[in-house]
Design an enzyme around this catalytic site. Structure first.
Site, PDB file in Angstrom:
ATOM      1  CG  ASP A  67     -23.759 -22.671  23.991  1.00  0.00           C
ATOM      2  OD1 ASP A  67     -23.490 -22.311  25.142  1.00  0.00           O
ATOM      3  OD2 ASP A  67     -24.493 -22.023  23.234  1.00  0.00           O
ATOM      4  CG  ASN A 136     -28.741 -15.757  14.126  1.00  0.00           C
ATOM      5  OD1 ASN A 136     -29.000 -16.130  15.269  1.00  0.00           O
ATOM      6  ND2 ASN A 136     -27.693 -16.217  13.461  1.00  0.00           N
ATOM      7  CG  HIS A 138     -27.983 -18.306  17.770  1.00  0.00           C
ATOM      8  ND1 HIS A 138     -27.124 -17.358  17.265  1.00  0.00           N
ATOM      9  CD2 HIS A 138     -27.777 -18.274  19.100  1.00  0.00           C
ATOM     10  CE1 HIS A 138     -26.454 -16.791  18.245  1.00  0.00           C
ATOM     11  NE2 HIS A 138     -26.823 -17.333  19.385  1.00  0.00           N
ATOM     12  CD  GLU A 143     -25.209 -19.276  14.441  1.00  0.00           C
ATOM     13  OE1 GLU A 143     -26.288 -18.660  14.406  1.00  0.00           O
ATOM     14  OE2 GLU A 143     -24.162 -18.793  14.929  1.00  0.00           O
TER      15      GLU A 143
HETATM   16  C1  GLP Z   1     -24.848 -16.819  22.403  1.00  0.00           C
HETATM   17  C2  GLP Z   1     -25.061 -18.162  23.129  1.00  0.00           C
HETATM   18  C3  GLP Z   1     -26.529 -18.431  23.320  1.00  0.00           C
HETATM   19  C4  GLP Z   1     -27.170 -17.157  23.820  1.00  0.00           C
HETATM   20  C5  GLP Z   1     -27.196 -16.161  22.692  1.00  0.00           C
HETATM   21  C6  GLP Z   1     -27.626 -14.768  23.090  1.00  0.00           C
HETATM   22  O1  GLP Z   1     -24.123 -16.920  21.248  1.00  0.00           O
HETATM   23  N1  GLP Z   1     -24.471 -19.299  22.533  1.00  0.00           N
HETATM   24  O2  GLP Z   1     -26.719 -19.514  24.235  1.00  0.00           O
HETATM   25  O3  GLP Z   1     -28.482 -17.397  24.227  1.00  0.00           O
HETATM   26  O4  GLP Z   1     -25.994 -16.145  21.961  1.00  0.00           O
HETATM   27  O5  GLP Z   1     -26.636 -14.105  23.790  1.00  0.00           O
HETATM   28  P1  GLP Z   1     -26.904 -12.804  24.635  1.00  0.00           P
HETATM   29  O6  GLP Z   1     -27.711 -13.240  25.821  1.00  0.00           O
HETATM   30  O7  GLP Z   1     -25.550 -12.292  25.020  1.00  0.00           O
HETATM   31  O8  GLP Z   1     -27.650 -11.866  23.775  1.00  0.00           O
END
Ligand code: GLP
Length: 250
Positions: A67, A136, A138, A143
């Site tokens: 992403d 959440n 995702h 989402e």
């Molecule tokens: C972000 C990214 C995801 C990631 C997730 C968790 O928003 N788009 O690809 O896996 O949220 O992030 P983190 O590893 O900082 O907890």
């Protein structure tokens, strides 16, 4: 789904890197799906150390990131394009031309999404997708409520995701509210998935993934339908599952 429990973030990062290094060694032309966020940073650090010490080569590897924020240029320090160069690509021997990240500044996002899907197909699809998970549930930036049939698309970020990611920005108002992300069906097409989960803030997400129903209100739950998923989770993340199972056993 196979779950490997490890002590802490350091152990998760070490185990995940070993897992990836094995795959790259077995298949030097592997197509890797990569994630950003805080979770894989330690894994990438271990990949860099291994590359420097043991010479694991990424010259033939191709990568596709999950992403990117809409509206941030690749030079912006908060873009995932910048993150990938900073955290990994600049420190290993991967060819920049073989690294792919959705363009958050595309003139036409529909065309960009279609192009990204097409590119992955032309490369024969992703062999190993690295995933993190949002609190959440995702995956990528899909989402809750995202269709399981979704391909690469643009999304409006959930307020909880904007808040969670605000830690990287100076002010909440600077956090982009839109992103471009591989869809759920795109992620599910990868041959193998490695999901990394660390910390107390993810224990509900892991609990729901393991114990909740498979439906679109919990994007990660779709992974239960994938034939080859390995989860590496640390003690803090599995604590809720363990608490439940010890209560069941009492
Ligand atoms: C972000 C990214 C995801 C990631 C997730 C968790 O928003 N788009 O690809 O896996 O949220 O992030 P983190 O590893 O900082 O907890």
């Amino acid at each position: 789904m196979k779950i490997i429990e490890v002590k802490d973030y350091q152990q998760m990062s070490k185990k995940a890197a070993e897992y990836i290094i094995d795959k790259v060694t077995m298949l030097p032309s592997i197509k890797l799906g990569l994630a950003t966020g805080g979770t894989p940073i330690g894994t990438y650090k271990n990949l860099i150390t291994d590359h420097q010490k043991n010479g694991t080569s990424y010259q033939k590897v191709t990568t596709f990131n999950l992403d990117e924020y809409v509206g941030l240029s690749s030079e912006d320090k908060n873009s995932y394009s910048y993150y990938m160069k900073d955290q990994l690509f600049n420190h290993i021997d991967i060819k920049q031309a073989n690294t792919h990240i959705p363009n958050g500044e595309a003139a036409d996002f529909q065309i960009e999404c279609n192009k990204y899907e097409q590119l992955m197909t032309e490369h024969g699809g992703i062999d190993l997708q690295i995933l993190g998970i949002g609190s959440n549930g995702h995956i990528g930036f899909n989402e809750p409520g995202t269709s399981f049939a979704s391909k690469t698309h643009t999304v409006n970020l959930a307020p909880s995701t904007i808040n969670a990611n605000a830690r990287y920005f100076n002010r909440l108002e600077e956090v982009p509210t839109k992103a471009i992300t591989m869809g759920i069906s795109t992620i599910m097409q990868s041959k193998e998935i490695l999901l990394l989960i660390s910390g107390e803030s993810k224990r509900d997400a892991l609990f729901n993934l393991m114990n909740g129903p498979v439906n679109e209100s919990s994007p990660a739950s779709v992974l239960k339908n994938h034939p080859n998923v390995t989860i590496i989770a640390d003690e803090a993340a599995v604590s809720l599952i363990r608490m439940e199972s010890s209560m069941e056993n009492d």
